[in-house]
Scaffold this active site. Structure first.
Site, PDB file in Angstrom:
ATOM      1  N   ASN A   1      11.466  -8.766   7.096  1.00  0.00           N
ATOM      2  CA  ASN A   1      11.734  -8.274   8.702  1.00  0.00           C
ATOM      3  C   ASN A   1      11.125  -9.256   9.533  1.00  0.00           C
ATOM      4  O   ASN A   1      10.142  -9.794   9.457  1.00  0.00           O
ATOM      5  CB  ASN A   1      11.056  -6.833   8.588  1.00  0.00           C
ATOM      6  CG  ASN A   1      11.675  -5.678   7.850  1.00  0.00           C
ATOM      7  OD1 ASN A   1      12.764  -5.610   7.652  1.00  0.00           O
ATOM      8  ND2 ASN A   1      10.794  -4.943   7.199  1.00  0.00           N
TER       9      ASN A   1
ATOM     10  N   ILE B   1       0.966  -1.206  -0.015  1.00  0.00           N
ATOM     11  CA  ILE B   1      -0.133  -0.064  -0.066  1.00  0.00           C
ATOM     12  C   ILE B   1       0.819   1.249   0.008  1.00  0.00           C
ATOM     13  O   ILE B   1       0.401   2.373  -0.312  1.00  0.00           O
ATOM     14  CB  ILE B   1      -1.048   0.031   1.260  1.00  0.00           C
ATOM     15  CG1 ILE B   1      -2.219   0.721   0.978  1.00  0.00           C
ATOM     16  CG2 ILE B   1      -0.131   0.403   2.477  1.00  0.00           C
ATOM     17  CD1 ILE B   1      -3.264   0.551   1.798  1.00  0.00           C
TER      18      ILE B   1
ATOM     19  N   GLU C   1       6.404  -4.445  11.030  1.00  0.00           N
ATOM     20  CA  GLU C   1       5.059  -3.794  11.483  1.00  0.00           C
ATOM     21  C   GLU C   1       3.940  -4.877  11.651  1.00  0.00           C
ATOM     22  O   GLU C   1       3.085  -4.536  12.519  1.00  0.00           O
ATOM     23  CB  GLU C   1       4.852  -2.515  10.824  1.00  0.00           C
ATOM     24  CG  GLU C   1       5.993  -1.571  11.052  1.00  0.00           C
ATOM     25  CD  GLU C   1       5.463  -0.385  10.093  1.00  0.00           C
ATOM     26  OE1 GLU C   1       4.545  -0.283   9.303  1.00  0.00           O
ATOM     27  OE2 GLU C   1       6.303   0.668  10.079  1.00  0.00           O
ATOM     28  N   VAL C   2       3.939  -5.496  10.511  1.00  0.00           N
ATOM     29  CA  VAL C   2       2.649  -6.538  10.605  1.00  0.00           C
ATOM     30  C   VAL C   2       2.924  -7.903  11.008  1.00  0.00           C
ATOM     31  O   VAL C   2       3.880  -8.555  10.336  1.00  0.00           O
ATOM     32  CB  VAL C   2       1.950  -6.449   8.930  1.00  0.00           C
ATOM     33  CG1 VAL C   2       1.003  -7.419   8.997  1.00  0.00           C
ATOM     34  CG2 VAL C   2       1.865  -5.041   8.516  1.00  0.00           C
TER      35      VAL C   2
ATOM     36  N   HIS D   1       8.972  -8.827   1.163  1.00  0.00           N
ATOM     37  CA  HIS D   1       8.827  -7.884   0.264  1.00  0.00           C
ATOM     38  C   HIS D   1       9.540  -8.212  -1.096  1.00  0.00           C
ATOM     39  O   HIS D   1      10.825  -8.655  -0.885  1.00  0.00           O
ATOM     40  CB  HIS D   1       9.472  -6.439   0.915  1.00  0.00           C
ATOM     41  CG  HIS D   1       8.740  -6.256   2.047  1.00  0.00           C
ATOM     42  ND1 HIS D   1       8.164  -4.906   2.191  1.00  0.00           N
ATOM     43  CD2 HIS D   1       8.865  -6.586   3.504  1.00  0.00           C
ATOM     44  CE1 HIS D   1       7.758  -4.779   3.624  1.00  0.00           C
ATOM     45  NE2 HIS D   1       8.238  -5.818   4.225  1.00  0.00           N
TER      46      HIS D   1
ATOM     47  N   HIS E   1       5.471 -12.047   6.084  1.00  0.00           N
ATOM     48  CA  HIS E   1       5.754 -11.529   4.724  1.00  0.00           C
ATOM     49  C   HIS E   1       7.025 -11.546   4.203  1.00  0.00           C
ATOM     50  O   HIS E   1       8.050 -10.984   4.855  1.00  0.00           O
ATOM     51  CB  HIS E   1       4.825 -10.414   4.566  1.00  0.00           C
ATOM     52  CG  HIS E   1       5.149  -9.272   5.323  1.00  0.00           C
ATOM     53  ND1 HIS E   1       4.963  -9.536   6.842  1.00  0.00           N
ATOM     54  CD2 HIS E   1       5.925  -8.192   5.389  1.00  0.00           C
ATOM     55  CE1 HIS E   1       5.170  -8.232   7.373  1.00  0.00           C
ATOM     56  NE2 HIS E   1       5.995  -7.552   6.440  1.00  0.00           N
TER      57      HIS E   1
HETATM   58  P1  AMP Z   1       6.926  -4.755   7.467  1.00  0.00           P
HETATM   59  O1  AMP Z   1       7.628  -3.396   8.172  1.00  0.00           O
HETATM   60  O2  AMP Z   1       7.955  -5.543   7.021  1.00  0.00           O
HETATM   61  O3  AMP Z   1       6.065  -5.440   8.635  1.00  0.00           O
HETATM   62  O4  AMP Z   1       6.142  -4.356   6.464  1.00  0.00           O
HETATM   63  C1  AMP Z   1       4.564  -4.408   6.399  1.00  0.00           C
HETATM   64  C2  AMP Z   1       4.222  -3.666   5.161  1.00  0.00           C
HETATM   65  O5  AMP Z   1       2.784  -3.753   4.837  1.00  0.00           O
HETATM   66  C3  AMP Z   1       4.462  -2.293   4.864  1.00  0.00           C
HETATM   67  O6  AMP Z   1       5.398  -1.920   3.894  1.00  0.00           O
HETATM   68  C4  AMP Z   1       3.398  -1.444   4.730  1.00  0.00           C
HETATM   69  O7  AMP Z   1       3.134  -0.347   3.764  1.00  0.00           O
HETATM   70  C5  AMP Z   1       2.559  -2.849   4.291  1.00  0.00           C
HETATM   71  N1  AMP Z   1       1.027  -2.708   4.040  1.00  0.00           N
HETATM   72  C6  AMP Z   1       0.286  -2.311   5.510  1.00  0.00           C
HETATM   73  N2  AMP Z   1      -0.883  -2.501   5.387  1.00  0.00           N
HETATM   74  C7  AMP Z   1      -1.238  -2.742   4.080  1.00  0.00           C
HETATM   75  C8  AMP Z   1      -2.416  -2.903   3.311  1.00  0.00           C
HETATM   76  N3  AMP Z   1      -3.507  -3.138   3.851  1.00  0.00           N
HETATM   77  N4  AMP Z   1      -2.083  -3.598   2.119  1.00  0.00           N
HETATM   78  C9  AMP Z   1      -0.787  -3.655   1.602  1.00  0.00           C
HETATM   79  N5  AMP Z   1       0.161  -3.242   1.914  1.00  0.00           N
HETATM   80  C10 AMP Z   1      -0.060  -3.156   3.387  1.00  0.00           C
END
Ligand code: AMP
Length: 126
Positions: free
Chosen positions: A97, A40, A105-106, A112, A110
């Site tokens: 990460n 996003i 963060e999430v 990237h 995942h």
């Molecule tokens: P990380 O810091 O590795 O956990 O990366 C989390 C990624 O998720 C970040 O690059 C965000 O921009 C991405 N992200 C968060 N919410 C969404 C969403 N609803 N759709 C797509 N990407 C997202």
């Protein structure tokens, strides 16, 4: 806020909601093991996330708890997605990460995939 990358899985995380279809995503690829969609907040001309469908918090959680089939299926999907996006010839970067030092963060594992331009050094100069 950065997550620890281990512990109990939070069903309320944003990627769990995407997997359940509760919020939309710009889907690139899906199979039995994985879903790939555009980030996003893209950090490169191509910035796609690939997530496993199983409930794994981080790469540490995934590599310790996922089945061989889930791990093989997931990493095959990463390569498939990069190929589908035309990134093999110019090259690309895959990044995961894990935990607080990485600023994950999430809390759903995942990777990237970045591409579409020269990406510079792997880590910023300190
Ligand atoms: P990380 O810091 O590795 O956990 O990366 C989390 C990624 O998720 C970040 O690059 C965000 O921009 C991405 N992200 C968060 N919410 C969404 C969403 N609803 N759709 C797509 N990407 C997202």
């Amino acid at each position: 806020m950065a997550v620890k990358g281990l512990g109990d899985y939070d069903d309320g995380n944003v990627f769990a909601k995407i997997l359940r279809g509760e919020i939309p995503c710009k889907k690139v690829f899906e199979d039995d093991f994985s879903l790939a969609f555009h980030d996003i907040n893209p950090q490169a001309p191509v910035h796609v996330l690939v997530i496993p469908k199983g409930k794994f918090i981080s790469i540490a959680d995934f590599t310790s708890k996922a089945s061989d089939a889930e791990i093989a299926g997931f990493f095959r999907a990463v390569g498939t997605v990069a190929r589908m996006l035309g990134l093999e010839a110019p090259g690309y970067r895959v990044l995961a990460n894990m935990g607080e030092h990485s600023l994950q963060e999430v809390p759903h594992f995942h990777v990237h995939i970045f591409g579409g331009r020269p990406l510079g050094r792997m880590l910023p100069e300190r």
